[in-house]
Design a protein around this motif. Structure first.
Motif, PDB file in Angstrom:
ATOM      1  N   LYS A   1      10.468 -26.284  28.690  1.00 32.68           N
ATOM      2  CA  LYS A   1      11.528 -25.748  29.747  1.00 32.68           C
ATOM      3  C   LYS A   1      11.956 -26.747  30.622  1.00 32.68           C
ATOM      4  O   LYS A   1      10.468 -27.830  31.051  1.00 32.68           O
ATOM      5  CB  LYS A   1      11.289 -24.736  30.146  1.00 32.68           C
ATOM      6  N   LEU A   2      13.231 -27.959  30.386  1.00 38.06           N
ATOM      7  CA  LEU A   2      12.874 -29.080  31.397  1.00 38.06           C
ATOM      8  C   LEU A   2      13.564 -28.063  32.949  1.00 38.06           C
ATOM      9  O   LEU A   2      14.518 -27.773  32.952  1.00 38.06           O
ATOM     10  CB  LEU A   2      14.426 -29.480  30.870  1.00 38.06           C
ATOM     11  N   ASP A   3      12.594 -29.100  33.946  1.00 41.35           N
ATOM     12  CA  ASP A   3      13.535 -28.448  34.935  1.00 41.35           C
ATOM     13  C   ASP A   3      14.465 -29.294  35.170  1.00 41.35           C
ATOM     14  O   ASP A   3      14.567 -30.345  35.381  1.00 41.35           O
ATOM     15  CB  ASP A   3      12.127 -28.698  36.102  1.00 41.35           C
TER      16      ASP A   3
ATOM     17  N   TYR B   1       5.729 -31.874  24.764  1.00 37.26           N
ATOM     18  CA  TYR B   1       6.335 -31.636  23.275  1.00 37.26           C
ATOM     19  C   TYR B   1       5.590 -32.427  21.836  1.00 37.26           C
ATOM     20  O   TYR B   1       5.183 -31.483  20.974  1.00 37.26           O
ATOM     21  CB  TYR B   1       8.042 -32.243  24.301  1.00 37.26           C
ATOM     22  N   MET B   2       5.496 -33.231  22.452  1.00 38.37           N
ATOM     23  CA  MET B   2       4.477 -34.033  21.166  1.00 38.37           C
ATOM     24  C   MET B   2       3.646 -33.674  20.613  1.00 38.37           C
ATOM     25  O   MET B   2       3.267 -33.416  19.601  1.00 38.37           O
ATOM     26  CB  MET B   2       4.416 -36.053  21.366  1.00 38.37           C
ATOM     27  N   ASN B   3       2.752 -33.265  21.938  1.00 33.90           N
ATOM     28  CA  ASN B   3       1.555 -32.152  21.361  1.00 33.90           C
ATOM     29  C   ASN B   3       1.500 -31.758  20.815  1.00 33.90           C
ATOM     30  O   ASN B   3       1.219 -30.894  20.125  1.00 33.90           O
ATOM     31  CB  ASN B   3       0.527 -31.677  23.245  1.00 33.90           C
ATOM     32  N   ARG B   4       2.631 -30.688  20.870  1.00 32.10           N
ATOM     33  CA  ARG B   4       3.328 -28.952  20.175  1.00 32.10           C
ATOM     34  C   ARG B   4       2.943 -29.593  18.689  1.00 32.10           C
ATOM     35  O   ARG B   4       2.900 -28.701  18.329  1.00 32.10           O
ATOM     36  CB  ARG B   4       4.569 -28.726  21.289  1.00 32.10           C
ATOM     37  N   LEU B   5       4.412 -30.559  19.164  1.00 34.75           N
ATOM     38  CA  LEU B   5       4.814 -30.376  17.816  1.00 34.75           C
ATOM     39  C   LEU B   5       3.662 -31.118  16.552  1.00 34.75           C
ATOM     40  O   LEU B   5       3.468 -30.420  15.334  1.00 34.75           O
ATOM     41  CB  LEU B   5       5.454 -32.203  17.230  1.00 34.75           C
ATOM     42  N   SER B   6       2.355 -31.456  17.220  1.00 38.06           N
ATOM     43  CA  SER B   6       1.063 -32.239  16.077  1.00 38.06           C
ATOM     44  C   SER B   6       0.042 -30.943  15.922  1.00 38.06           C
ATOM     45  O   SER B   6       0.244 -30.320  14.709  1.00 38.06           O
ATOM     46  CB  SER B   6       0.465 -33.365  16.846  1.00 38.06           C
ATOM     47  N   LEU B   7       0.091 -30.040  17.566  1.00 37.79           N
ATOM     48  CA  LEU B   7      -0.360 -28.326  16.836  1.00 37.79           C
ATOM     49  C   LEU B   7       0.128 -27.851  16.214  1.00 37.79           C
ATOM     50  O   LEU B   7      -0.312 -26.996  14.657  1.00 37.79           O
ATOM     51  CB  LEU B   7      -0.824 -27.757  17.996  1.00 37.79           C
TER      52      LEU B   7
ATOM     53  N   ASP C   1       5.886 -36.528  31.447  1.00 36.41           N
ATOM     54  CA  ASP C   1       4.738 -35.043  30.388  1.00 36.41           C
ATOM     55  C   ASP C   1       5.517 -34.219  29.451  1.00 36.41           C
ATOM     56  O   ASP C   1       4.683 -33.917  28.769  1.00 36.41           O
ATOM     57  CB  ASP C   1       4.347 -34.147  32.334  1.00 36.41           C
ATOM     58  N   GLU C   2       6.422 -33.623  29.986  1.00 37.15           N
ATOM     59  CA  GLU C   2       7.340 -32.801  29.146  1.00 37.15           C
ATOM     60  C   GLU C   2       7.305 -33.211  27.770  1.00 37.15           C
ATOM     61  O   GLU C   2       7.331 -32.718  26.798  1.00 37.15           O
ATOM     62  CB  GLU C   2       8.830 -32.431  29.932  1.00 37.15           C
ATOM     63  N   VAL C   3       7.718 -34.563  27.497  1.00 34.16           N
ATOM     64  CA  VAL C   3       7.951 -34.733  26.380  1.00 34.16           C
ATOM     65  C   VAL C   3       6.900 -35.008  25.733  1.00 34.16           C
ATOM     66  O   VAL C   3       6.353 -34.914  23.998  1.00 34.16           O
ATOM     67  CB  VAL C   3       8.545 -36.729  26.647  1.00 34.16           C
TER      68      VAL C   3
END
Ligand SMILES: [Zn+2]
Length: 124
Positions: free
Chosen positions: A44-46, A65-71, A60-62
């Motif tokens: 969620k972008l503030d 997000y990249m971490n999430r994509l790879s996970l 940090d949010e990006v």
């Protein structure tokens, strides 16, 4: 392969499938159009965080997000292999290497119930 062993593997695989789906659900949405496909939510972008002073937060949010994509990718592949192994149990093909058709050793299946190949083929 004994029926007991097969049953046991099936239970382990079902449990793995549940766990993986729950893990994915915690940060991604299931794609209803594609089997075993998930989409990561963007953190969620503030709105107030967009601005020079808060560039770091946005970065940090990006990164998050990249971490999430790879996970997500890792979990998806695992989930697909687990589902695939369950299919093979149903078809009575479980425990055979998909490349050379030899039996996968039980020790390997115990460590990695979703294994599709024997160790020799995995190494190739
Ligand atoms: Zn093989």
């Amino acid at each position: 392969m004994s029926k007991d062993f097969l049953k046991q593997q099936e239970e382990i695989l079902i449990e793995m499938q549940d766990k993986l789906e729950r893990q994915l659900e915690s940060f991604a949405k299931k794609d209803e159009n594609l089997d075993h496909n998930w989409k990561s939510d963007f953190p969620k972008l503030d709105k107030s965080a967009i601005g020079d002073a808060n560039m770091e937060t946005a970065q940090d949010e990006v990164e998050e997000y990249m971490n999430r994509l790879s996970l997500e990718h890792t979990l998806e592949i695992k989930l697909r292999n687990v589902a695939h192994a369950l299919e093979r149990i149903k078809k009575g093909e479980y425990g055979k290497c998909e490349k050379c058709n030899k039996k996968i050793p039980l020790d390997r299946l115990k460590v990695c119930p979703e294994a599709r190949w024997c160790l020799d083929c995995e190494k190739k």
